[in-house]
Design a protein around this motif. Structure first.
Motif, PDB file in Angstrom:
ATOM      1  N   ALA A 220     -38.808  18.326  72.833  1.00 54.03           N
ATOM      2  CA  ALA A 220     -37.906  18.969  73.795  1.00 54.03           C
ATOM      3  C   ALA A 220     -36.711  19.622  73.102  1.00 54.03           C
ATOM      4  O   ALA A 220     -35.794  20.107  73.780  1.00 54.03           O
ATOM      5  CB  ALA A 220     -37.424  17.954  74.811  1.00 54.03           C
ATOM      6  N   LYS A 221     -36.694  19.600  71.741  1.00 51.43           N
ATOM      7  CA  LYS A 221     -35.619  20.215  70.940  1.00 51.43           C
ATOM      8  C   LYS A 221     -34.265  19.549  71.176  1.00 51.43           C
ATOM      9  O   LYS A 221     -33.219  20.193  71.077  1.00 51.43           O
ATOM     10  CB  LYS A 221     -35.527  21.727  71.216  1.00 51.43           C
ATOM     11  CG  LYS A 221     -36.811  22.475  70.874  1.00 51.43           C
ATOM     12  CD  LYS A 221     -36.685  23.964  71.119  1.00 51.43           C
ATOM     13  CE  LYS A 221     -37.975  24.684  70.765  1.00 51.43           C
ATOM     14  NZ  LYS A 221     -37.877  26.151  70.998  1.00 51.43           N
ATOM     15  N   ASN A 222     -34.283  18.242  71.480  1.00 53.23           N
ATOM     16  CA  ASN A 222     -33.051  17.456  71.594  1.00 53.23           C
ATOM     17  C   ASN A 222     -32.860  16.667  70.298  1.00 53.23           C
ATOM     18  O   ASN A 222     -33.003  15.442  70.262  1.00 53.23           O
ATOM     19  CB  ASN A 222     -33.130  16.507  72.792  1.00 53.23           C
ATOM     20  CG  ASN A 222     -33.150  17.247  74.106  1.00 53.23           C
ATOM     21  OD1 ASN A 222     -32.588  18.334  74.220  1.00 53.23           O
ATOM     22  ND2 ASN A 222     -33.799  16.675  75.098  1.00 53.23           N
ATOM     23  N   PHE A 254     -40.257  19.955  60.846  1.00 54.76           N
ATOM     24  CA  PHE A 254     -41.484  20.708  61.090  1.00 54.76           C
ATOM     25  C   PHE A 254     -41.606  21.178  62.545  1.00 54.76           C
ATOM     26  O   PHE A 254     -42.245  22.183  62.819  1.00 54.76           O
ATOM     27  CB  PHE A 254     -42.690  19.845  60.710  1.00 54.76           C
ATOM     28  CG  PHE A 254     -42.866  19.701  59.232  1.00 54.76           C
ATOM     29  CD1 PHE A 254     -43.606  20.630  58.525  1.00 54.76           C
ATOM     30  CD2 PHE A 254     -42.278  18.653  58.535  1.00 54.76           C
ATOM     31  CE1 PHE A 254     -43.777  20.513  57.151  1.00 54.76           C
ATOM     32  CE2 PHE A 254     -42.439  18.526  57.163  1.00 54.76           C
ATOM     33  CZ  PHE A 254     -43.183  19.455  56.478  1.00 54.76           C
ATOM     34  N   ARG A 255     -41.068  20.447  63.486  1.00 54.57           N
ATOM     35  CA  ARG A 255     -41.088  20.794  64.901  1.00 54.57           C
ATOM     36  C   ARG A 255     -42.517  20.799  65.466  1.00 54.57           C
ATOM     37  O   ARG A 255     -43.512  20.629  64.769  1.00 54.57           O
ATOM     38  CB  ARG A 255     -40.392  22.141  65.180  1.00 54.57           C
ATOM     39  CG  ARG A 255     -38.947  22.192  64.705  1.00 54.57           C
ATOM     40  CD  ARG A 255     -38.106  21.173  65.463  1.00 54.57           C
ATOM     41  NE  ARG A 255     -36.715  21.162  65.042  1.00 54.57           N
ATOM     42  CZ  ARG A 255     -35.790  21.958  65.564  1.00 54.57           C
ATOM     43  NH1 ARG A 255     -36.113  22.797  66.531  1.00 54.57           N
ATOM     44  NH2 ARG A 255     -34.554  21.895  65.131  1.00 54.57           N
ATOM     45  N   SER A 256     -42.618  21.034  66.767  1.00 51.30           N
ATOM     46  CA  SER A 256     -43.900  20.894  67.463  1.00 51.30           C
ATOM     47  C   SER A 256     -44.876  22.036  67.208  1.00 51.30           C
ATOM     48  O   SER A 256     -46.067  21.899  67.459  1.00 51.30           O
ATOM     49  CB  SER A 256     -43.657  20.777  68.969  1.00 51.30           C
ATOM     50  OG  SER A 256     -42.983  21.921  69.450  1.00 51.30           O
ATOM     51  N   ASN A 257     -44.384  23.183  66.728  1.00 53.15           N
ATOM     52  CA  ASN A 257     -45.280  24.335  66.502  1.00 53.15           C
ATOM     53  C   ASN A 257     -45.771  24.401  65.066  1.00 53.15           C
ATOM     54  O   ASN A 257     -46.292  25.426  64.626  1.00 53.15           O
ATOM     55  CB  ASN A 257     -44.576  25.635  66.870  1.00 53.15           C
ATOM     56  CG  ASN A 257     -43.286  25.819  66.089  1.00 53.15           C
ATOM     57  OD1 ASN A 257     -42.862  24.916  65.360  1.00 53.15           O
ATOM     58  ND2 ASN A 257     -42.665  26.981  66.239  1.00 53.15           N
ATOM     59  N   THR A 258     -45.603  23.320  64.305  1.00 53.31           N
ATOM     60  CA  THR A 258     -46.037  23.333  62.915  1.00 53.31           C
ATOM     61  C   THR A 258     -47.551  23.384  62.797  1.00 53.31           C
ATOM     62  O   THR A 258     -48.272  22.921  63.680  1.00 53.31           O
ATOM     63  CB  THR A 258     -45.496  22.084  62.184  1.00 53.31           C
ATOM     64  OG1 THR A 258     -45.916  22.119  60.826  1.00 53.31           O
ATOM     65  CG2 THR A 258     -46.050  20.819  62.830  1.00 53.31           C
ATOM     66  N   SER A 259     -48.023  23.939  61.694  1.00 50.55           N
ATOM     67  CA  SER A 259     -49.458  23.963  61.406  1.00 50.55           C
ATOM     68  C   SER A 259     -49.824  22.960  60.334  1.00 50.55           C
ATOM     69  O   SER A 259     -50.988  22.876  59.934  1.00 50.55           O
ATOM     70  CB  SER A 259     -49.875  25.368  60.956  1.00 50.55           C
ATOM     71  OG  SER A 259     -49.133  25.760  59.800  1.00 50.55           O
ATOM     72  N   CYS A 260     -48.839  22.209  59.866  1.00 51.56           N
ATOM     73  CA  CYS A 260     -49.079  21.183  58.851  1.00 51.56           C
ATOM     74  C   CYS A 260     -49.768  19.988  59.515  1.00 51.56           C
ATOM     75  O   CYS A 260     -49.205  19.350  60.418  1.00 51.56           O
ATOM     76  CB  CYS A 260     -47.757  20.770  58.211  1.00 51.56           C
ATOM     77  SG  CYS A 260     -47.956  19.665  56.792  1.00 51.56           S
ATOM     78  N   THR A 261     -50.985  19.696  59.059  1.00 53.02           N
ATOM     79  CA  THR A 261     -51.836  18.717  59.757  1.00 53.02           C
ATOM     80  C   THR A 261     -51.200  17.350  59.959  1.00 53.02           C
ATOM     81  O   THR A 261     -51.251  16.812  61.078  1.00 53.02           O
ATOM     82  CB  THR A 261     -53.169  18.572  59.010  1.00 53.02           C
ATOM     83  OG1 THR A 261     -53.781  19.862  58.901  1.00 53.02           O
ATOM     84  CG2 THR A 261     -54.100  17.630  59.750  1.00 53.02           C
ATOM     85  N   PRO A 262     -50.594  16.714  58.935  1.00 48.37           N
ATOM     86  CA  PRO A 262     -50.066  15.352  59.160  1.00 48.37           C
ATOM     87  C   PRO A 262     -49.006  15.279  60.259  1.00 48.37           C
ATOM     88  O   PRO A 262     -48.892  14.261  60.944  1.00 48.37           O
ATOM     89  CB  PRO A 262     -49.477  14.977  57.797  1.00 48.37           C
ATOM     90  CG  PRO A 262     -50.172  15.857  56.819  1.00 48.37           C
ATOM     91  CD  PRO A 262     -50.413  17.138  57.542  1.00 48.37           C
ATOM     92  N   TYR A 263     -48.230  16.356  60.421  1.00 54.17           N
ATOM     93  CA  TYR A 263     -47.159  16.356  61.413  1.00 54.17           C
ATOM     94  C   TYR A 263     -47.597  16.984  62.731  1.00 54.17           C
ATOM     95  O   TYR A 263     -47.111  16.613  63.795  1.00 54.17           O
ATOM     96  CB  TYR A 263     -45.937  17.074  60.853  1.00 54.17           C
ATOM     97  CG  TYR A 263     -45.500  16.491  59.537  1.00 54.17           C
ATOM     98  CD1 TYR A 263     -44.844  15.273  59.488  1.00 54.17           C
ATOM     99  CD2 TYR A 263     -45.782  17.135  58.341  1.00 54.17           C
ATOM    100  CE1 TYR A 263     -44.461  14.711  58.277  1.00 54.17           C
ATOM    101  CE2 TYR A 263     -45.413  16.584  57.123  1.00 54.17           C
ATOM    102  CZ  TYR A 263     -44.751  15.372  57.096  1.00 54.17           C
ATOM    103  OH  TYR A 263     -44.381  14.813  55.905  1.00 54.17           O
TER     104      TYR A 263
END
Length: 404
Positions: A220-222, A254-263
């Protein structure tokens, strides 16, 4: 003139034979081993209720004593009002304790009913015992599959309300529904109620719930609220779960739109499914339940004796339960049946094929017993019709096979 006729006294009931008594004792022992949750679940529920009532009483009484010592001394009217509020609070505590006592009595009654039920395993009617157990197993399966209304109806019709645990499953349903709706508050409240027992079983459910709540703040970017939450609720877990904490706190970058698999995996919806599965495991462990429904366990016990390599090849006859997709799926994790000697059974008569009733091979390769083929040849002028393919041949064309 009336005559008095002495009637013989009624004959005493015939005692069960030693074999029947031994069978009932064996059945009782098996029931205790396979269905220990029959007694364990209400006992655990009773212990939980007693602990909750005890904590409530201690908390309220301590608060009243503390408040009474701090009563205002300047004004008698204020002191009277203060004491009146304390009395009102004690009346509220009394009502809660009376309600808790009623719940405890119901749970004690349920424990007693189940012990009485087990006692009848050695003396009761076999058919009635098996029928009652089957209904309990079906209710257990319905509850685990979330068919609560059907389970309640079957229990009411069968009169087995004291032998099932609908209220316990309904408590679990409330938590499961909240997790499926992406809410962790009811699950955290359940963890708080059972904190000591979960700690003994080394449960990680509360930690996973806290991680998920942190991730939701990040999603939620809080970030400020997420950091404050981590300091308050996640920091105490750092000594034993540092790797998981380091991984989840990295989501702040990394936030929710990351493409890094572990996150990226931490933000996916299946994390909630993981929480549901974890809760179910801890719930069953807490109450001494089997993770699998009892119906599956009993069915798998029978399927183990029937499963052979041919079943996986789709070669089962229609009479074999493993010819059905549902039973094959249930038997997937089971080992194959260990059979030292093969047995040939005639497809037509279902009789065993041996030296007295040897097998005969038709030209198309199918095998049937000699007696079945002779009977068919008598009725059809020496003709044999294969019941599987419909091919017709002469009885003389059937070759005898030998069993080694």
């Amino acid at each position: 003139m009336e005559m008095a006729i002495d009637t013989p006294p009624p004959a005493p009931p015939t005692p069960p034979t030693p074999s029947a008594a031994a069978g009932r004792q064996t059945r009782a022992a098996e029931s205790v081993r396979l269905e220990h949750q029959l007694v364990r679940v209400p006992l655990e529920a009773l212990r939980s209720t007693v602990r909750s009532n005890h904590r409530l009483a201690e908390k309220e009484i301590a608060a009243v004593v503390s408040s009474a010592s701090a009563a205002p001394a300047e004004s008698s009217a204020a002191a009277v009002d203060h004491l009146t509020s304390l009395v009102s609070r004690l009346h509220g505590l009394k009502r809660k304790m009376e309600e808790g006592a009623r719940v405890e009595e119901l749970q004690v009654q349920r424990c007693r009913a189940r012990l009485d039920r087990l006692a009848t395993a050695c003396t009761g009617d076999d058919a009635e015992w098996e029928d009652m157990r089957l209904k309990r197993i079906l209710v257990d399966y319905m509850l685990r599959m979330s068919y609560y209304d059907s389970a309640t109806k079957l229990a009411e019709i069968s009169g087995i309300q004291d032998l099932i645990d609908i209220d316990v499953f309904l408590d679990a349903k409330r938590v499961i529904d909240s997790l499926q709706n992406n809410e962790v508050a009811p699950a955290l409240a359940w963890c708080a109620e059972n904190k000591s027992r979960l700690k003994k079983s080394k449960s990680k459910l509360e930690f996973f719930l806290r991680l998920q709540e942190f991730v939701e703040f990040v999603k939620a970017k809080n970030c400020i609220q997420a950091i404050a939450y981590a300091r308050k609720y996640l920091a105490p877990w750092g000594s034993i779960h540092m790797k998981e904490l380091q991984r989840v706190t990295a989501t702040l970058v990394f936030r929710s739109n990351t493409s890094c698999t572990p996150y990226k995996a931490l933000f996916e919806q299946d994390r909630w499914d993981f929480l549901v599965d974890t809760f179910k495991q801890d719930f069953c462990k807490l109450y001494g339940m089997s993770l699998e429904p009892l119906l599956n366990i009993y069915l798998q016990a029978g399927l183990t004796a029937l499963k052979t390599p041919l079943c996986s090849e789709g070669s089962c006859p229609k009479e074999d339960p493993l010819s059905l997709e549902g039973f094959r799926k249930l038997a997937e994790p089971l080992p194959f049946s260990k059979q030292h000697h093969s047995k040939l059974v005639c497809y037509i008569t279902k009789d065993l094929m041996d030296t007295e009733n040897p097998p005969r091979v038709l030209p198309n390769g199918y095998v049937y017993s000699e007696k079945a083929l002779q009977e068919m040849a008598k009725k059809n002028d020496g003709k044999i019709t294969c019941p599987r393919t419909g091919e017709v041949c002469e009885f003389s064309e059937c070759v005898r096979a030998f069993i080694s």
